[in-house]
Write a protein that holds these residues in place. Structure first.
Motif, PDB file in Angstrom:
ATOM      1  N   ALA A  93       0.828  -1.204   0.000  1.00 27.41           N
ATOM      2  CA  ALA A  93       0.000   0.000   0.000  1.00 27.41           C
ATOM      3  C   ALA A  93       0.869   1.263   0.000  1.00 27.41           C
ATOM      4  O   ALA A  93       0.537   2.252  -0.661  1.00 27.41           O
ATOM      5  CB  ALA A  93      -0.926  -0.003   1.201  1.00 27.41           C
ATOM      6  N   LEU A  94       1.978   1.219   0.704  1.00 29.96           N
ATOM      7  CA  LEU A  94       2.886   2.362   0.742  1.00 29.96           C
ATOM      8  C   LEU A  94       3.503   2.609  -0.632  1.00 29.96           C
ATOM      9  O   LEU A  94       3.582   3.751  -1.090  1.00 29.96           O
ATOM     10  CB  LEU A  94       3.976   2.128   1.789  1.00 29.96           C
ATOM     11  CG  LEU A  94       5.000   3.235   1.955  1.00 29.96           C
ATOM     12  CD1 LEU A  94       4.321   4.505   2.448  1.00 29.96           C
ATOM     13  CD2 LEU A  94       6.094   2.811   2.904  1.00 29.96           C
ATOM     14  N   VAL A  95       3.942   1.559  -1.294  1.00 33.83           N
ATOM     15  CA  VAL A  95       4.514   1.697  -2.633  1.00 33.83           C
ATOM     16  C   VAL A  95       3.465   2.234  -3.608  1.00 33.83           C
ATOM     17  O   VAL A  95       3.753   3.094  -4.431  1.00 33.83           O
ATOM     18  CB  VAL A  95       5.095   0.342  -3.116  1.00 33.83           C
ATOM     19  CG1 VAL A  95       5.438   0.386  -4.585  1.00 33.83           C
ATOM     20  CG2 VAL A  95       6.312  -0.031  -2.294  1.00 33.83           C
ATOM     21  N   ARG A  96       2.250   1.743  -3.512  1.00 35.40           N
ATOM     22  CA  ARG A  96       1.179   2.205  -4.389  1.00 35.40           C
ATOM     23  C   ARG A  96       0.901   3.693  -4.158  1.00 35.40           C
ATOM     24  O   ARG A  96       0.745   4.463  -5.107  1.00 35.40           O
ATOM     25  CB  ARG A  96      -0.093   1.395  -4.151  1.00 35.40           C
ATOM     26  CG  ARG A  96      -1.185   1.671  -5.171  1.00 35.40           C
ATOM     27  CD  ARG A  96      -2.443   0.842  -4.949  1.00 35.40           C
ATOM     28  NE  ARG A  96      -2.172  -0.579  -4.760  1.00 35.40           N
ATOM     29  CZ  ARG A  96      -2.485  -1.265  -3.658  1.00 35.40           C
ATOM     30  NH1 ARG A  96      -3.084  -0.668  -2.659  1.00 35.40           N
ATOM     31  NH2 ARG A  96      -2.203  -2.547  -3.560  1.00 35.40           N
ATOM     32  N   ALA A  97       0.860   4.122  -2.912  1.00 34.66           N
ATOM     33  CA  ALA A  97       0.591   5.531  -2.606  1.00 34.66           C
ATOM     34  C   ALA A  97       1.731   6.426  -3.096  1.00 34.66           C
ATOM     35  O   ALA A  97       1.487   7.506  -3.661  1.00 34.66           O
ATOM     36  CB  ALA A  97       0.395   5.703  -1.105  1.00 34.66           C
ATOM     37  N   LEU A  98       2.973   6.001  -2.898  1.00 36.16           N
ATOM     38  CA  LEU A  98       4.109   6.802  -3.361  1.00 36.16           C
ATOM     39  C   LEU A  98       4.158   6.891  -4.879  1.00 36.16           C
ATOM     40  O   LEU A  98       4.451   7.944  -5.443  1.00 36.16           O
ATOM     41  CB  LEU A  98       5.418   6.224  -2.817  1.00 36.16           C
ATOM     42  CG  LEU A  98       5.679   6.438  -1.338  1.00 36.16           C
ATOM     43  CD1 LEU A  98       6.933   5.698  -0.915  1.00 36.16           C
ATOM     44  CD2 LEU A  98       5.794   7.900  -1.016  1.00 36.16           C
ATOM     45  N   SER A  99       3.880   5.776  -5.552  1.00 36.64           N
ATOM     46  CA  SER A  99       3.932   5.798  -7.016  1.00 36.64           C
ATOM     47  C   SER A  99       2.803   6.650  -7.596  1.00 36.64           C
ATOM     48  O   SER A  99       2.995   7.354  -8.588  1.00 36.64           O
ATOM     49  CB  SER A  99       3.884   4.379  -7.574  1.00 36.64           C
ATOM     50  OG  SER A  99       2.654   3.771  -7.250  1.00 36.64           O
ATOM     51  N   SER A 100       1.623   6.614  -6.995  1.00 35.84           N
ATOM     52  CA  SER A 100       0.530   7.444  -7.522  1.00 35.84           C
ATOM     53  C   SER A 100       0.780   8.933  -7.271  1.00 35.84           C
ATOM     54  O   SER A 100       0.464   9.766  -8.111  1.00 35.84           O
ATOM     55  CB  SER A 100      -0.802   6.999  -6.911  1.00 35.84           C
ATOM     56  OG  SER A 100      -0.799   7.262  -5.527  1.00 35.84           O
ATOM     57  N   SER A 101       1.378   9.267  -6.126  1.00 29.88           N
ATOM     58  CA  SER A 101       1.664  10.678  -5.879  1.00 29.88           C
ATOM     59  C   SER A 101       2.789  11.168  -6.783  1.00 29.88           C
ATOM     60  O   SER A 101       2.774  12.319  -7.236  1.00 29.88           O
ATOM     61  CB  SER A 101       2.029  10.908  -4.409  1.00 29.88           C
ATOM     62  OG  SER A 101       3.223  10.258  -4.091  1.00 29.88           O
ATOM     63  N   THR A 102       3.756  10.309  -7.090  1.00 28.87           N
ATOM     64  CA  THR A 102       4.842  10.684  -7.997  1.00 28.87           C
ATOM     65  C   THR A 102       4.309  10.844  -9.406  1.00 28.87           C
ATOM     66  O   THR A 102       4.703  11.769 -10.128  1.00 28.87           O
ATOM     67  CB  THR A 102       5.950   9.612  -7.965  1.00 28.87           C
ATOM     68  OG1 THR A 102       6.384   9.443  -6.625  1.00 28.87           O
ATOM     69  CG2 THR A 102       7.121  10.032  -8.818  1.00 28.87           C
ATOM     70  N   ALA A 103       3.417   9.968  -9.825  1.00 25.20           N
ATOM     71  CA  ALA A 103       2.807  10.094 -11.157  1.00 25.20           C
ATOM     72  C   ALA A 103       1.994  11.372 -11.265  1.00 25.20           C
ATOM     73  O   ALA A 103       1.955  12.005 -12.319  1.00 25.20           O
ATOM     74  CB  ALA A 103       1.930   8.866 -11.442  1.00 25.20           C
ATOM     75  N   GLY A 104       1.381  11.795 -10.192  1.00 23.88           N
ATOM     76  CA  GLY A 104       0.616  13.046 -10.195  1.00 23.88           C
ATOM     77  C   GLY A 104       1.516  14.252 -10.345  1.00 23.88           C
ATOM     78  O   GLY A 104       1.118  15.263 -10.926  1.00 23.88           O
ATOM     79  N   LEU A 105       2.744  14.192  -9.828  1.00 22.62           N
ATOM     80  CA  LEU A 105       3.675  15.298  -9.956  1.00 22.62           C
ATOM     81  C   LEU A 105       4.217  15.428 -11.380  1.00 22.62           C
ATOM     82  O   LEU A 105       4.546  16.524 -11.832  1.00 22.62           O
ATOM     83  CB  LEU A 105       4.849  15.121  -8.989  1.00 22.62           C
ATOM     84  CG  LEU A 105       4.528  15.253  -7.511  1.00 22.62           C
ATOM     85  CD1 LEU A 105       5.745  14.905  -6.676  1.00 22.62           C
ATOM     86  CD2 LEU A 105       4.055  16.654  -7.193  1.00 22.62           C
ATOM     87  N   VAL A 106       4.319  14.313 -12.084  1.00 18.78           N
ATOM     88  CA  VAL A 106       4.875  14.323 -13.439  1.00 18.78           C
ATOM     89  C   VAL A 106       3.917  14.988 -14.407  1.00 18.78           C
ATOM     90  O   VAL A 106       4.325  15.683 -15.328  1.00 18.78           O
ATOM     91  CB  VAL A 106       5.204  12.873 -13.882  1.00 18.78           C
ATOM     92  CG1 VAL A 106       5.596  12.832 -15.338  1.00 18.78           C
ATOM     93  CG2 VAL A 106       6.314  12.310 -13.020  1.00 18.78           C
ATOM     94  N   ARG A 107       2.640  14.816 -14.230  1.00 17.20           N
ATOM     95  CA  ARG A 107       1.646  15.354 -15.180  1.00 17.20           C
ATOM     96  C   ARG A 107       1.473  16.805 -15.039  1.00 17.20           C
ATOM     97  O   ARG A 107       1.626  17.681 -14.548  1.00 17.20           O
ATOM     98  CB  ARG A 107       0.300  14.678 -14.965  1.00 17.20           C
ATOM     99  CG  ARG A 107       0.392  13.250 -15.378  1.00 17.20           C
ATOM    100  CD  ARG A 107      -0.918  12.586 -15.167  1.00 17.20           C
ATOM    101  NE  ARG A 107      -0.744  11.165 -15.443  1.00 17.20           N
ATOM    102  CZ  ARG A 107      -1.717  10.378 -15.758  1.00 17.20           C
ATOM    103  NH1 ARG A 107      -2.933  10.816 -15.829  1.00 17.20           N
ATOM    104  NH2 ARG A 107      -1.492   9.113 -15.998  1.00 17.20           N
TER     105      ARG A 107
END
Length: 71
Positions: free
Chosen positions: A57-71
């Motif tokens: 769950a931690l990896v999923r949350a970090l990856s989704s927040s990082t993907a949000g920063l890229v866009r």
């Protein structure tokens, strides 16, 4: 604990400061931080063992927040 090298003068005694009369040994700040790090690491390990879905769950949350920063 971590070994700390000491630079000594050739004419000083090899006794530690605790062995010399009149000297008190006080734990250094680094010793406390090392202990705190070990406690945090042990707590994280216990948490992973007790709740194995937490790292995923931690990896999923970090990856989704990082993907949000890229866009």
């Amino acid at each position: 604990m971590t070994h700390r090298a000491r630079h000594k003068e050739p004419d000083t005694s090899r006794a530690s400061p605790a062995d010399q009369p009149g000297h008190d040994v006080v734990p250094r700040r680094g010793d406390f931080l090392e202990f705190l790090g070990l406690v945090l690491a042990a707590g994280a390990l216990v948490l992973v063992v007790v709740r194995p879905e937490l790292p995923e769950a931690l990896v999923r949350a970090l990856s989704s927040s990082t993907a949000g920063l890229v866009r």
